[in-house]
Design a protein around this motif. Structure first.
Motif, mmCIF file in Angstrom:
data_model
loop_
_atom_site.group_PDB
_atom_site.id
_atom_site.type_symbol
_atom_site.label_atom_id
_atom_site.label_comp_id
_atom_site.label_asym_id
_atom_site.label_seq_id
_atom_site.Cartn_x
_atom_site.Cartn_y
_atom_site.Cartn_z
ATOM 1 N N THR B 31 53.575 21.919 37.844
ATOM 2 C CA THR B 31 52.294 21.646 37.548
ATOM 3 C C THR B 31 52.190 21.399 36.197
ATOM 4 O O THR B 31 53.222 21.849 35.208
ATOM 5 C CB THR B 31 51.687 23.107 37.831
ATOM 6 N N LEU B 90 49.880 18.788 23.067
ATOM 7 C CA LEU B 90 50.774 19.584 23.918
ATOM 8 C C LEU B 90 50.813 19.377 25.373
ATOM 9 O O LEU B 90 49.853 19.561 26.138
ATOM 10 C CB LEU B 90 50.657 20.821 23.551
ATOM 11 N N SER B 94 54.592 24.567 34.701
ATOM 12 C CA SER B 94 54.716 25.893 35.468
ATOM 13 C C SER B 94 55.201 25.341 36.799
ATOM 14 O O SER B 94 54.613 24.238 37.391
ATOM 15 C CB SER B 94 53.396 26.580 35.125
ATOM 16 N N PRO B 95 55.604 26.323 37.416
ATOM 17 C CA PRO B 95 55.784 26.205 39.137
ATOM 18 C C PRO B 95 54.322 26.357 39.585
ATOM 19 O O PRO B 95 53.700 27.179 39.052
ATOM 20 C CB PRO B 95 56.700 27.348 39.415
ATOM 21 N N GLN B 100 56.074 32.725 37.261
ATOM 22 C CA GLN B 100 56.333 32.397 35.689
ATOM 23 C C GLN B 100 55.025 31.577 35.300
ATOM 24 O O GLN B 100 54.172 30.939 36.035
ATOM 25 C CB GLN B 100 57.363 31.094 36.187
ATOM 26 N N THR B 101 54.766 31.606 33.865
ATOM 27 C CA THR B 101 53.585 31.152 33.224
ATOM 28 C C THR B 101 54.140 29.769 32.831
ATOM 29 O O THR B 101 55.238 29.019 33.095
ATOM 30 C CB THR B 101 53.006 32.022 32.367
ATOM 31 N N GLN B 102 53.379 29.185 31.922
ATOM 32 C CA GLN B 102 53.607 27.785 31.186
ATOM 33 C C GLN B 102 54.313 27.926 30.050
ATOM 34 O O GLN B 102 54.500 28.486 29.179
ATOM 35 C CB GLN B 102 51.983 27.438 30.825
ATOM 36 N N TYR B 103 55.456 26.801 30.102
ATOM 37 C CA TYR B 103 56.126 26.563 29.173
ATOM 38 C C TYR B 103 55.699 25.025 28.444
ATOM 39 O O TYR B 103 55.517 24.369 28.980
ATOM 40 C CB TYR B 103 57.577 26.642 29.740
ATOM 41 N N PHE B 104 55.887 25.158 26.935
ATOM 42 C CA PHE B 104 55.293 23.967 26.294
ATOM 43 C C PHE B 104 56.205 23.230 25.793
ATOM 44 O O PHE B 104 57.326 23.590 25.532
ATOM 45 C CB PHE B 104 54.358 24.587 25.073
ATOM 46 N N GLY B 105 55.915 21.912 25.709
ATOM 47 C CA GLY B 105 56.985 20.844 25.088
ATOM 48 C C GLY B 105 56.559 20.824 23.743
ATOM 49 O O GLY B 105 55.601 21.655 23.084
ATOM 50 N N PRO B 106 57.402 20.095 22.862
ATOM 51 C CA PRO B 106 57.299 20.026 21.328
ATOM 52 C C PRO B 106 55.901 19.312 20.864
ATOM 53 O O PRO B 106 55.512 19.409 19.749
ATOM 54 C CB PRO B 106 58.489 19.224 20.801
#
Lengths: 112, 113
Positions: B31, B90, B94-95, B100-106
């Motif tokens: 996702t 940004l 997320s799966p 697990q929640t959302q992880y951001f790119g740079p």
């Protein structure tokens, strides 16, 4: 766009001091998250909270999910210079893939 | 384990032009969500893609569109650029299921002149 109320807006503290910041909403959230963002980078997840009343720690950081589900708090103990950055709270109303609604941010400056 | 990656890192465009930004999600995530962060503000949700379809959309005009590919990577397209589109864009992954929640790119820094 919608943003959560986050306070204080900025903090200037001395190394070794403890820091507290909070985030409030008029709506109920099922998940509260705290992110840290440094210049030129994306937000980095610090702590995730999934249940009302939950208290979770990550090293010197401790966050709490408010009982009303409309607020959350983040504490940093014994601050160090690398704690400098902007701290954002974010809420999710539904499941974990729901959109994040962010706070306005707290800018933290730590002086040696 | 690679995290979320985005390209390009910086981009300069002029008003009226079109732009495409790219995102590769974290391994195991299917996702992808896109956010716009104006200077001095928190990120604002644009839209989210899952199974190659737009699943949720924030309060952004139709000039903002996206796509998700079978390998879960995603593109954000903005047409007819305005000065106000200047921001950090940004991507977060997320799966589709799980805790697990959302992880951001740079992020991609877009400047519209």
């Amino acid at each position: 766009g919608q943003q959560l109320n986050q306070s204080p807006q900025s903090m200037f503290i001395q190394e070794g001091e403890d820091v507290s910041m909070n985030c409030t909403s008029s709506s109920i959230f099922n998940t509260w998250l705290w992110y840290k963002q440094e210049p030129g980078e994306g937000p980095v997840l610090l702590i995730a909270l999934y249940k009302a009343g939950e208290l979770t720690s990550n090293g010197r950081l401790t966050a709490q999910f408010g009982i009303t589900r409309k607020d959350s708090f983040l504490n940093i103990s014994a601050s160090i210079p690398s704690d400098v950055g902007i701290y954002f709270c974010a809420g999710q109303r539904l499941y974990n893939t729901d959109k994040l609604i962010f706070g306005t941010g707290t800018r933290l400056q730590v002086f040696p | 384990d690679a995290g979320v990656t985005q390209s390009p890192t910086h981009l300069i465009k002029t008003r009226g032009q079109q732009v495409t930004l790219r995102c590769s999600p974290k391994s195991g995530h299917d996702t992808v969500s896109w956010y716009q962060q104006a200077l001095g503000q928190g990120p604002q949700f644009i839209f989210q893609y899952y199974e190659e379809e737009e699943r949720q959309r924030g309060n952004f005009p139709d000039r903002f569109s996206g796509h998700q590919f079978p390998n879960y990577s995603s593109e954000l397209n903005v047409n007819a650029l305005l000065l106000g589109d200047s921001a950090l864009y940004l991507c977060a992954s997320s799966p589709g299921q799980g805790s697990q929640t959302q992880y951001f790119g740079p992020g991609t820094r877009l400047l519209v002149l």
